[in-house]
Design an enzyme around this catalytic site. Structure first.
Site, mmCIF file in Angstrom:
data_model
loop_
_atom_site.group_PDB
_atom_site.id
_atom_site.type_symbol
_atom_site.label_atom_id
_atom_site.label_comp_id
_atom_site.label_asym_id
_atom_site.label_seq_id
_atom_site.Cartn_x
_atom_site.Cartn_y
_atom_site.Cartn_z
ATOM 1 N N ARG A 141 -7.659 -14.641 0.696
ATOM 2 C CA ARG A 141 -8.427 -15.883 0.704
ATOM 3 C C ARG A 141 -7.848 -16.882 -0.297
ATOM 4 N NH1 ARG A 141 -12.327 -18.304 -2.038
ATOM 5 N NH2 ARG A 141 -12.632 -16.617 -3.497
ATOM 6 N N HIS A 149 -10.088 -0.674 -2.890
ATOM 7 C CA HIS A 149 -10.037 -2.011 -3.476
ATOM 8 C C HIS A 149 -9.919 -3.102 -2.404
ATOM 9 C CE1 HIS A 149 -5.926 -0.646 -3.009
ATOM 10 N NE2 HIS A 149 -5.517 -1.884 -3.083
ATOM 11 N N HIS A 174 0.853 -1.181 0.000
ATOM 12 C CA HIS A 174 0.000 0.000 0.000
ATOM 13 C C HIS A 174 0.898 1.244 0.000
ATOM 14 C CE1 HIS A 174 -3.654 -2.330 1.716
ATOM 15 N NE2 HIS A 174 -3.794 -2.137 0.430
ATOM 16 N N ASP A 193 -1.370 -1.570 4.755
ATOM 17 C CA ASP A 193 -1.499 -0.479 5.713
ATOM 18 C C ASP A 193 -2.857 -0.647 6.383
ATOM 19 O OD1 ASP A 193 -1.683 1.816 7.190
ATOM 20 O OD2 ASP A 193 -1.169 3.167 5.550
ATOM 21 N N ASP A 207 -10.700 -6.707 -3.221
ATOM 22 C CA ASP A 207 -9.640 -7.410 -3.953
ATOM 23 C C ASP A 207 -8.556 -7.898 -2.998
ATOM 24 O OD1 ASP A 207 -10.926 -6.936 -6.348
ATOM 25 O OD2 ASP A 207 -9.668 -5.214 -6.883
ATOM 26 N N ASP A 249 -4.116 -6.366 -7.754
ATOM 27 C CA ASP A 249 -4.306 -7.347 -6.680
ATOM 28 C C ASP A 249 -5.038 -8.574 -7.225
ATOM 29 O OD1 ASP A 249 -3.189 -5.463 -4.930
ATOM 30 O OD2 ASP A 249 -5.156 -4.721 -4.299
ATOM 31 N N GLY A 302 -2.684 -1.756 -8.044
ATOM 32 C CA GLY A 302 -3.628 -2.478 -7.189
ATOM 33 C C GLY A 302 -5.080 -2.081 -7.360
#
Length: 128
Positions: free
Chosen positions: A97, A88, A8, A81, A91, A61, A56
Site C-alpha cells: 500500500r 507478518h 519470502h 510466495d 506488514d 518489511d 521480515g
C-alpha cells in the site's frame, strides 16, 4: 538508485539467481541495495554489498515501508510466495500500500522484476 530487496523463504534462491543475472551491470553502477535480514544474508553470500535490515517477520518489511514513505527508496523488489501463509502478512500488505501511495515501483515476481531491472540497468549503461 536505492533498491529494496525482500524474498519470502521459498523465493530467496530466486532472488539470488535474479540478481546474479544483473551482477555485472549493478556492480559498476551507483546503486545501494537494502534487504530484509535473511534475504540480505543470501544476497551478501552471492557477492553483493547490501545493507541488511531486520528479518521480515521481526519488522524488516515495516522498515522498508518506512523508507518508501520517506522517499528513501526508488524501487522495491519483493518476491512473494503467494501459496504459503505468512504471520507478518499485515506488514506485507502495508508495504504494498505504501508503495502505491508514494508511487514507488514494486515488482512482486520475476517477470516484473526482470522488466524493471532491464530498463534501469540500460539507463545505467547509457549514463542516465
Amino acid at each position: 538508485m536505492r533498491i529494496a530487496l525482500i524474498a519470502h523463504d521459498g523465493k530467496k534462491a530466486d532472488m539470488v539467481h535474479f540478481l546474479s543475472g544483473f551482477k555485472d551491470r549493478l556492480l559498476g553502477a551507483d546503486v545501494r541495495l537494502f534487504a530484509t535480514g535473511t534475504t540480505g544474508s543470501h544476497i551478501e553470500r552471492a557477492g553483493f554489498e547490501v545493507e541488511k535490515l531486520m528479518s521480515g517477520p521481526y519488522g524488516g518489511d515495516a522498515q522498508i515501508a518506512a523508507m518508501a514513505a520517506e522517499k528513501k527508496l526508488d524501487l522495491v523488489i519483493f518476491f512473494r510466495d503467494p501459496l504459503d501463509k505468512h504471520p507478518h502478512e499485515p506488514d506485507v500488505q502495508m508495504l504494498m500500500r505504501i508503495c502505491d501511495v508514494h508511487n514507488i515501483p514494486l515488482a512482486t515476481n520475476l517477470a516484473s522484476a526482470n522488466l524493471m531491472f532491464k530498463q534501469i540497468t540500460t539507463d545505467f549503461q547509457d549514463g542516465k
